[in-house]
Design an enzyme around this catalytic site. Structure first.
Site, short mmCIF file in Angstrom:
data_model
loop_
_atom_site.label_atom_id
_atom_site.label_comp_id
_atom_site.label_asym_id
_atom_site.label_seq_id
_atom_site.Cartn_x
_atom_site.Cartn_y
_atom_site.Cartn_z
N HIS A 9 23.80 27.25 10.05
CA HIS A 9 23.36 27.75 8.74
C HIS A 9 22.04 28.50 8.86
O HIS A 9 21.28 28.33 9.82
CB HIS A 9 23.21 26.58 7.76
CG HIS A 9 22.16 25.60 8.20
ND1 HIS A 9 20.81 25.80 8.00
CD2 HIS A 9 22.27 24.42 8.86
CE1 HIS A 9 20.13 24.80 8.49
NE2 HIS A 9 20.99 23.94 9.04
N GLU A 83 25.63 17.65 9.42
CA GLU A 83 24.57 17.37 10.39
C GLU A 83 24.43 15.87 10.60
O GLU A 83 24.82 15.07 9.75
CB GLU A 83 23.24 17.97 9.91
CG GLU A 83 22.06 17.78 10.84
CD GLU A 83 22.24 18.39 12.22
OE1 GLU A 83 23.03 17.83 13.02
OE2 GLU A 83 21.59 19.40 12.51
#
Length: 192
Positions: A9, A83
């Site tokens: 990202h 994550e």
């Protein structure tokens, strides 16, 4: 062959402040949006069939920016692409983390082996579900490092925001082609 691009990202304010984000849902900042568009342009050199992401907003927005540029919609989010959870260290700066937990073990932190296992599991699932396709998966640096480390090298490099790493699945296993845009295909793959 199934071709996969793992994209980290774009930047968030916590990235800029060098804070551990983990599973905290922190949105992109303006720099992150620019990085996502730059990643989309790099991906635009080939045709993509599938776009997926982590459910965290920073990955979702990055994916949507990429999809708008490439002309494809994000078809799914997968919790397995999230994550690593850093427990009590989430939100702390690099300096605070080192001061409180100098050995890198944070209370409530997800085990590295767990991140690697779920990351490899979702990649294998994507390869089966979208056999023969070209897939963009927008995810997170820790997950990418874990997967690349398991498939190619034991300790993968840091993954910068909006970096692209590519893999190929031949029906039997994964081959890592690039890490952060650098060709590593001539090196031995540990395989899976």
């Amino acid at each position: 062959m199934t071709y996969l691009a793992l994209v980290r990202h774009g930047e968030t304010e916590w990235n800029a402040e060098r804070r551990l984000q983990g599973s905290s849902d922190i949105p992109l900042n303006d720099t992150g949006r620019s990085q996502a568009l730059a990643a989309a342009r790099r991906l635009g050199t080939r045709t993509w069939d599938v776009l997926v992401s982590s459910p965290l907003s920073r990955a979702g927005e990055t994916a949507d920016i990429i999809g708008a540029h490439l002309g494809i919609d994000r078809s799914a989010t997968y919790p397995e692409l999230s994550e690593r959870h850093f427990g009590e260290a989430e939100g702390a700066t690099d300096y605070e983390v080192y001061d409180r937990w100098p050995y890198g073990v944070y209370p409530g932190m997800e085990e590295h082996a767990s991140v690697t296992e779920r990351g490899l599991r979702i990649l294998d699932e994507l390869a089966v579900r979208h056999r023969g396709s070209s897939i963009v998966a927008v995810t997170h640096g820790g997950l990418i490092r874990s997967v690349v480390g398991a498939l190619h090298i034991h300790r993968a490099p840091r993954i910068p925001n909006a970096a692209i790493s590519t893999l190929r699945h031949d029906g039997h296993g994964w081959t890592v082609l690039t890490i952060n845009g650098f060709d590593v295909s001539d090196r031995a793959t540990l395989g899976r």
